[in-house]
Write an enzyme that holds these catalytic residues in place. Structure first.
Site, PDB file in Angstrom:
ATOM      1  N   GLY A 131       0.839  -1.191   0.000  1.00  0.00           N
ATOM      2  CA  GLY A 131       0.000   0.000   0.000  1.00  0.00           C
ATOM      3  C   GLY A 131       0.872   1.238   0.000  1.00  0.00           C
TER       4      GLY A 131
ATOM      5  N   GLN B  99       3.094   9.928   1.398  1.00  0.00           N
ATOM      6  CA  GLN B  99       4.381   9.223   1.315  1.00  0.00           C
ATOM      7  C   GLN B  99       5.161   9.603   0.064  1.00  0.00           C
ATOM      8  OE1 GLN B  99       2.523   5.208   2.225  1.00  0.00           O
ATOM      9  NE2 GLN B  99       4.500   4.983   3.211  1.00  0.00           N
TER      10      GLN B  99
ATOM     11  N   CYS C 186       6.282  -0.283   7.010  1.00  0.00           N
ATOM     12  CA  CYS C 186       5.895   0.917   6.268  1.00  0.00           C
ATOM     13  C   CYS C 186       7.012   1.271   5.286  1.00  0.00           C
ATOM     14  CB  CYS C 186       5.671   2.066   7.254  1.00  0.00           C
ATOM     15  SG  CYS C 186       5.190   3.608   6.476  1.00  0.00           S
ATOM     16  N   LEU C 187       6.644   1.626   4.064  1.00  0.00           N
ATOM     17  CA  LEU C 187       7.652   1.994   3.064  1.00  0.00           C
ATOM     18  C   LEU C 187       8.421   3.251   3.479  1.00  0.00           C
ATOM     19  CD1 LEU C 187       5.664   1.266  -0.214  1.00  0.00           C
ATOM     20  CD2 LEU C 187       7.568  -0.052   0.714  1.00  0.00           C
TER      21      LEU C 187
ATOM     22  N   HIS D  40      -3.769   1.101   8.037  1.00  0.00           N
ATOM     23  CA  HIS D  40      -2.436   1.706   7.980  1.00  0.00           C
ATOM     24  C   HIS D  40      -2.418   2.897   7.018  1.00  0.00           C
ATOM     25  CE1 HIS D  40       2.124   1.321   7.894  1.00  0.00           C
ATOM     26  NE2 HIS D  40       1.888   2.055   6.826  1.00  0.00           N
ATOM     27  N   GLU D  41      -2.976   2.707   5.817  1.00  0.00           N
ATOM     28  CA  GLU D  41      -2.953   3.781   4.808  1.00  0.00           C
ATOM     29  C   GLU D  41      -3.824   4.959   5.230  1.00  0.00           C
ATOM     30  OE1 GLU D  41      -0.658   3.686   2.794  1.00  0.00           O
ATOM     31  OE2 GLU D  41      -0.275   1.551   3.033  1.00  0.00           O
TER      32      GLU D  41
ATOM     33  N   HIS E 247      -2.150   7.274   7.521  1.00  0.00           N
ATOM     34  CA  HIS E 247      -1.224   8.198   6.851  1.00  0.00           C
ATOM     35  C   HIS E 247      -1.924   9.499   6.452  1.00  0.00           C
ATOM     36  CE1 HIS E 247       2.664   6.267   6.280  1.00  0.00           C
ATOM     37  NE2 HIS E 247       2.121   5.148   5.863  1.00  0.00           N
TER      38      HIS E 247
HETATM   39 ZN    ZN Z   1       3.064   3.362   5.747  1.00  0.00          ZN
END
Ligand code: ZN
Length: 167
Positions: free
Chosen positions: A46, A51, A89-90, A131-132, A135
């Site tokens: 995701g 991000q 997380c990226l 999670h997304e 953000h």
């Molecule tokens: Zn993340």
């Protein structure tokens, strides 16, 4: 296809709330395409617009690699159950932590044509949706981690066996 630079932990853009999308524009369509490309390139499950440095309520999610979801102005309207597991997380590459999330969520959003859609998810998909969406309000999973962040090695893990994936 264009890969965008993924902002990392410590970048203030990750802590800011995002604005709703009121109109789909060519520029935002390009953003969505780039977000999908960037997520796949990074082997993520995701990615949220902040991000890649854009403060708009847009996320992309694909927990199988074959089932992309584009969610504009998403909201969780139902949640139940509980799951506790590893999450990454990226924006914190190579790290993971234990986070408890609902096991089932229903999300209402708009698709790329700005038509209402409903996405229901369990387990990893439910976790990725939560999670997304966090953000979009400037929150990271580090706020929810039980215990310490750990080193994760997703690159060596078989995709099927990776515990949660980064998002
Ligand atoms: Zn993340």
């Amino acid at each position: 296809m264009a890969i965008r630079n993924i902002r990392e932990f410590g970048d203030p853009v990750l802590n800011k709330p995002c604005r709703e999308v009121t109109e789909m524009t060519p520029r935002l369509r390009e953003l969505v395409e780039d977000m999908l490309d960037t997520m796949y390139e990074a082997n993520g499950v995701g990615l949220a617009a902040p991000q890649v440095g854009v403060l708009r309520r847009i996320v992309v999610i694909d927990v199988t690699g074959e089932d992309p979801h584009i969610l504009i102005n998403p909201k969780i309207v139902e949640k139940d159950g509980e799951q506790t597991g590893s999450e990454g997380c990226l924006s914190l590459p190579g790290k993971a932590g234990i986070v408890t999330r609902p096991n089932h969520v229903v999300c209402e959003a708009l698709d790329i044509e700005m038509n209402p859609i409903r996405l229901e998810g369990e387990e990893l998909l439910a976790r990725a949706i939560c999670h997304e969406l966090d953000h979009l309000d400037g929150h990271l999973y580090t706020e929810l981690v039980e215990g310490d962040l750990m080193d994760a090695n997703y690159e060596d893990a078989d995709e099927e066996e990776a515990p949660g994936g980064e998002a």
